[in-house]
Write an enzyme that holds these catalytic residues in place. Structure first.
Site, PDB file in Angstrom:
ATOM      1  N   HIS A   1       0.835  -1.216   0.000  1.00  0.00           N
ATOM      2  CA  HIS A   1       0.000   0.000   0.000  1.00  0.00           C
ATOM      3  C   HIS A   1       0.867   1.262   0.000  1.00  0.00           C
ATOM      4  CE1 HIS A   1       0.215  -1.093   4.354  1.00  0.00           C
ATOM      5  NE2 HIS A   1       0.288   0.206   4.554  1.00  0.00           N
TER       6      HIS A   1
ATOM      7  N   CYS B   1     -31.921  -2.192  -8.757  1.00  0.00           N
ATOM      8  CA  CYS B   1     -32.907  -2.830  -7.858  1.00  0.00           C
ATOM      9  C   CYS B   1     -34.306  -2.316  -8.159  1.00  0.00           C
ATOM     10  CB  CYS B   1     -32.546  -2.533  -6.409  1.00  0.00           C
ATOM     11  SG  CYS B   1     -32.399  -0.769  -6.120  1.00  0.00           S
TER      12      CYS B   1
HETATM   13  C1  LIG Z   1     -25.188   0.002 -12.180  1.00  0.00           C
HETATM   14  C2  LIG Z   1     -25.471   1.318 -12.867  1.00  0.00           C
HETATM   15  C3  LIG Z   1     -24.186   1.940 -13.283  1.00  0.00           C
HETATM   16  C4  LIG Z   1     -26.324   1.024 -14.086  1.00  0.00           C
HETATM   17  O1  LIG Z   1     -26.623   2.243 -14.738  1.00  0.00           O
HETATM   18  C5  LIG Z   1     -26.241   2.260 -11.939  1.00  0.00           C
HETATM   19  O2  LIG Z   1     -27.464   1.636 -11.556  1.00  0.00           O
HETATM   20  C6  LIG Z   1     -25.428   2.582 -10.687  1.00  0.00           C
HETATM   21  O3  LIG Z   1     -24.462   3.311 -10.754  1.00  0.00           O
HETATM   22  N1  LIG Z   1     -25.816   1.984  -9.575  1.00  0.00           N
HETATM   23  C7  LIG Z   1     -25.055   2.184  -8.361  1.00  0.00           C
HETATM   24  C8  LIG Z   1     -25.993   2.209  -7.225  1.00  0.00           C
HETATM   25  C9  LIG Z   1     -25.986   0.890  -6.557  1.00  0.00           C
HETATM   26  O4  LIG Z   1     -24.944   0.380  -6.233  1.00  0.00           O
HETATM   27  N2  LIG Z   1     -27.240   0.352  -6.352  1.00  0.00           N
HETATM   28  C10 LIG Z   1     -27.419  -0.785  -5.578  1.00  0.00           C
HETATM   29  C11 LIG Z   1     -28.659  -1.244  -5.394  1.00  0.00           C
HETATM   30  S1  LIG Z   1     -29.986  -0.469  -6.185  1.00  0.00           S
END
Ligand SMILES: CC(C)(CO)[C@@H](O)C(=O)NCCC(=O)N/C=C\S
Length: 204
Positions: free
Chosen positions: A85, A170
Protein backbone atom coordinates in the site's frame (compact mmCIF):
# COMPACT_ATOMS: atom_id res chain seq x y z
CA UNK A 1 12.65 -8.31 -7.99
CA UNK A 2 9.08 -9.51 -7.69
CA UNK A 3 6.72 -8.66 -10.54
CA UNK A 4 4.54 -6.79 -8.07
CA UNK A 5 7.42 -4.44 -7.33
CA UNK A 6 8.59 -3.98 -10.94
CA UNK A 7 5.00 -3.26 -11.98
CA UNK A 8 5.15 -0.12 -9.83
CA UNK A 9 8.31 1.44 -11.21
CA UNK A 10 7.54 5.06 -12.10
CA UNK A 11 8.20 6.14 -15.70
CA UNK A 12 9.15 9.82 -16.04
CA UNK A 13 6.65 11.82 -18.06
CA UNK A 14 3.86 9.34 -17.33
CA UNK A 15 0.88 10.32 -15.18
CA UNK A 16 0.02 7.37 -12.96
CA UNK A 17 -3.70 6.92 -12.25
CA UNK A 18 -4.69 4.47 -9.53
CA UNK A 19 -8.32 3.33 -9.73
CA UNK A 20 -9.94 2.11 -6.52
CA UNK A 21 -13.00 -0.09 -7.03
CA UNK A 22 -15.45 -1.13 -4.29
CA UNK A 23 -18.60 -3.23 -3.86
CA UNK A 24 -21.25 -1.27 -5.68
CA UNK A 25 -22.91 -2.77 -8.74
CA UNK A 26 -21.44 0.23 -10.60
CA UNK A 27 -18.13 -1.67 -10.45
CA UNK A 28 -19.41 -3.44 -13.56
CA UNK A 29 -18.16 -0.36 -15.42
CA UNK A 30 -14.52 -0.95 -14.40
CA UNK A 31 -13.35 -2.47 -17.72
CA UNK A 32 -14.87 0.37 -19.74
CA UNK A 33 -13.56 3.05 -17.37
CA UNK A 34 -10.01 1.64 -17.47
CA UNK A 35 -10.07 1.50 -21.27
CA UNK A 36 -11.22 5.14 -21.41
CA UNK A 37 -8.53 6.28 -18.96
CA UNK A 38 -5.85 4.50 -20.99
CA UNK A 39 -6.85 6.60 -24.00
CA UNK A 40 -5.67 9.73 -22.16
CA UNK A 41 -2.26 10.82 -23.37
CA UNK A 42 0.65 9.81 -21.15
CA UNK A 43 -1.52 8.01 -18.62
CA UNK A 44 -0.75 4.66 -16.99
CA UNK A 45 -3.38 2.88 -14.91
CA UNK A 46 -3.40 0.33 -12.10
CA UNK A 47 -6.40 -0.90 -10.13
CA UNK A 48 -6.87 -1.65 -6.42
CA UNK A 49 -9.98 -3.71 -5.75
CA UNK A 50 -11.84 -4.68 -2.62
CA UNK A 51 -13.02 -8.28 -2.30
CA UNK A 52 -16.70 -7.32 -2.62
CA UNK A 53 -16.03 -5.39 -5.85
CA UNK A 54 -14.78 -8.58 -7.52
CA UNK A 55 -18.36 -9.84 -7.76
CA UNK A 56 -19.29 -7.13 -10.26
CA UNK A 57 -16.63 -7.16 -12.98
CA UNK A 58 -14.71 -9.68 -15.06
CA UNK A 59 -10.99 -9.15 -14.39
CA UNK A 60 -10.19 -10.76 -17.77
CA UNK A 61 -11.73 -7.66 -19.36
CA UNK A 62 -9.37 -5.33 -17.47
CA UNK A 63 -6.12 -4.81 -19.37
CA UNK A 64 -4.04 -3.50 -16.44
CA UNK A 65 -2.79 -5.02 -13.19
CA UNK A 66 -5.46 -5.35 -10.50
CA UNK A 67 -4.06 -5.42 -6.95
CA UNK A 68 -6.08 -7.03 -4.16
CA UNK A 69 -5.61 -7.79 -0.49
CA UNK A 70 -3.74 -11.08 -1.08
CA UNK A 71 -1.04 -9.17 -3.00
CA UNK A 72 -0.15 -7.25 0.14
CA UNK A 73 0.74 -10.51 1.90
CA UNK A 74 2.40 -12.09 -1.11
CA UNK A 75 4.74 -9.11 -1.39
CA UNK A 76 5.53 -8.75 2.31
CA UNK A 77 7.06 -11.84 3.87
CA UNK A 78 9.84 -10.31 5.98
CA UNK A 79 11.05 -6.96 7.30
CA UNK A 80 13.09 -6.09 4.19
CA UNK A 81 10.15 -6.60 1.81
CA UNK A 82 8.30 -3.62 0.34
CA UNK A 83 4.86 -2.72 1.71
CA UNK A 84 2.36 -2.76 -1.17
CA UNK A 85 0.00 0.00 0.00
CA UNK A 86 3.01 2.30 0.45
CA UNK A 87 4.43 1.35 -2.98
CA UNK A 88 1.02 2.13 -4.47
CA UNK A 89 0.68 5.53 -2.81
CA UNK A 90 4.20 6.40 -4.05
CA UNK A 91 3.40 5.24 -7.60
CA UNK A 92 0.07 7.05 -8.00
CA UNK A 93 -0.12 10.68 -9.07
CA UNK A 94 -3.90 10.54 -8.68
CA UNK A 95 -6.35 8.16 -7.01
CA UNK A 96 -9.94 7.87 -8.25
CA UNK A 97 -12.28 5.63 -6.27
CA UNK A 98 -15.03 4.64 -8.69
CA UNK A 99 -17.41 3.42 -7.46
CA UNK A 100 -17.16 4.30 -3.76
CA UNK A 101 -19.68 2.12 -1.99
CA UNK A 102 -21.40 3.02 1.28
CA UNK A 103 -19.22 0.65 3.28
CA UNK A 104 -15.90 2.04 2.06
CA UNK A 105 -17.20 5.61 2.38
CA UNK A 106 -17.82 4.91 6.04
CA UNK A 107 -14.43 3.29 6.52
CA UNK A 108 -12.55 6.20 4.96
CA UNK A 109 -14.57 8.79 6.91
CA UNK A 110 -13.63 6.95 10.12
CA UNK A 111 -10.01 6.19 9.26
CA UNK A 112 -10.60 2.45 9.15
CA UNK A 113 -7.95 0.70 7.05
CA UNK A 114 -8.67 -3.02 7.01
CA UNK A 115 -7.88 -3.78 3.36
CA UNK A 116 -5.45 -2.75 0.63
CA UNK A 117 -7.58 0.09 -0.74
CA UNK A 118 -8.37 1.72 2.61
CA UNK A 119 -4.69 1.42 3.57
CA UNK A 120 -3.69 3.31 0.41
CA UNK A 121 -6.26 6.00 1.26
CA UNK A 122 -5.12 6.13 4.90
CA UNK A 123 -1.54 6.71 3.73
CA UNK A 124 -2.50 9.07 0.88
CA UNK A 125 -0.40 12.16 0.20
CA UNK A 126 -3.10 14.84 0.12
CA UNK A 127 -0.94 17.04 -2.11
CA UNK A 128 -2.02 14.60 -4.82
CA UNK A 129 -5.64 14.51 -6.05
CA UNK A 130 -8.01 11.92 -4.60
CA UNK A 131 -11.34 11.79 -6.45
CA UNK A 132 -14.28 9.73 -5.18
CA UNK A 133 -17.47 8.64 -6.95
CA UNK A 134 -20.16 7.58 -4.46
CA UNK A 135 -22.53 4.85 -5.69
CA UNK A 136 -25.22 3.15 -3.63
CA UNK A 137 -28.94 2.48 -3.41
CA UNK A 138 -31.03 5.64 -3.06
CA UNK A 139 -32.18 4.68 0.44
CA UNK A 140 -28.54 4.37 1.50
CA UNK A 141 -27.70 7.67 -0.18
CA UNK A 142 -30.51 9.42 1.68
CA UNK A 143 -29.45 8.07 5.10
CA UNK A 144 -28.28 11.15 7.07
CA UNK A 145 -24.88 9.64 7.78
CA UNK A 146 -24.02 9.65 4.05
CA UNK A 147 -23.93 13.46 3.79
CA UNK A 148 -21.89 13.64 7.00
CA UNK A 149 -19.33 11.18 5.64
CA UNK A 150 -19.12 12.81 2.20
CA UNK A 151 -18.51 16.16 3.94
CA UNK A 152 -15.79 14.55 6.04
CA UNK A 153 -13.99 13.29 2.94
CA UNK A 154 -14.21 16.77 1.39
CA UNK A 155 -12.73 18.19 4.61
CA UNK A 156 -9.78 15.85 4.03
CA UNK A 157 -9.33 17.60 0.67
CA UNK A 158 -10.72 14.78 -1.47
CA UNK A 159 -12.84 15.72 -4.52
CA UNK A 160 -16.38 14.35 -4.87
CA UNK A 161 -17.66 13.39 -8.29
CA UNK A 162 -21.33 13.41 -7.31
CA UNK A 163 -23.69 10.50 -7.91
CA UNK A 164 -26.60 10.97 -10.29
CA UNK A 165 -30.27 10.04 -10.37
CA UNK A 166 -31.21 6.96 -12.41
CA UNK A 167 -33.47 3.94 -12.33
CA UNK A 168 -31.18 1.70 -10.29
CA UNK A 169 -30.62 -2.01 -10.80
CA UNK A 170 -32.91 -2.83 -7.86
CA UNK A 171 -35.72 -0.91 -9.51
CA UNK A 172 -35.57 2.13 -7.25
CA UNK A 173 -35.58 5.50 -9.01
CA UNK A 174 -33.41 8.28 -7.58
CA UNK A 175 -29.91 9.43 -6.67
CA UNK A 176 -27.20 6.91 -6.00
CA UNK A 177 -26.00 5.95 -9.47
CA UNK A 178 -22.30 6.48 -10.10
CA UNK A 179 -21.39 9.47 -12.25
CA UNK A 180 -21.07 8.59 -15.94
CA UNK A 181 -17.66 7.23 -16.96
CA UNK A 182 -17.30 10.13 -19.39
CA UNK A 183 -17.69 12.59 -16.51
CA UNK A 184 -15.12 10.74 -14.40
CA UNK A 185 -12.58 10.52 -17.21
CA UNK A 186 -13.04 14.21 -18.11
CA UNK A 187 -12.33 15.21 -14.51
CA UNK A 188 -9.22 13.05 -14.34
CA UNK A 189 -8.09 14.63 -17.61
CA UNK A 190 -8.29 18.09 -15.99
CA UNK A 191 -5.64 17.02 -13.49
CA UNK A 192 -3.32 15.89 -16.25
CA UNK A 193 -3.42 19.37 -17.68
CA UNK A 194 -3.10 21.29 -14.42
CA UNK A 195 0.51 22.47 -14.12
CA UNK A 196 2.21 21.23 -11.00
CA UNK A 197 1.76 24.25 -8.69
CA UNK A 198 5.23 23.72 -7.26
CA UNK A 199 6.71 24.32 -10.69
CA UNK A 200 4.84 27.63 -11.19
CA UNK A 201 6.89 30.79 -10.98
CA UNK A 202 5.94 32.76 -7.83
CA UNK A 203 3.98 35.96 -8.62
CA UNK A 204 6.42 38.76 -9.23
C1 LIG B 1 -25.19 0.00 -12.18
C2 LIG B 1 -25.47 1.32 -12.87
C3 LIG B 1 -24.19 1.94 -13.28
C4 LIG B 1 -26.32 1.02 -14.09
O1 LIG B 1 -26.62 2.24 -14.74
C5 LIG B 1 -26.24 2.26 -11.94
O2 LIG B 1 -27.46 1.64 -11.56
C6 LIG B 1 -25.43 2.58 -10.69
O3 LIG B 1 -24.46 3.31 -10.75
N1 LIG B 1 -25.82 1.98 -9.58
C7 LIG B 1 -25.06 2.18 -8.36
C8 LIG B 1 -25.99 2.21 -7.23
C9 LIG B 1 -25.99 0.89 -6.56
O4 LIG B 1 -24.94 0.38 -6.23
N2 LIG B 1 -27.24 0.35 -6.35
C10 LIG B 1 -27.42 -0.79 -5.58
C11 LIG B 1 -28.66 -1.24 -5.39
S1 LIG B 1 -29.99 -0.47 -6.18
Amino acid sequence: MSSLKTDLLKTSGTFNVLVGVTGSVAALKLPFMVSQLLELSGVDVRVVTTEHAKHFYNSAEVSVKIYSDKDEWELWKQRSDPVLHIELRRWADLLVIAPLDANTLGKIASGICDNLLTCVVRAWDTSRPLLFCPAMNTAMWLHPITAQQVSRLKEFGYVEIPCIAKKLVCGDEGKGAMAEVSTIVSLVKEYLQKPDESSLEPDQ
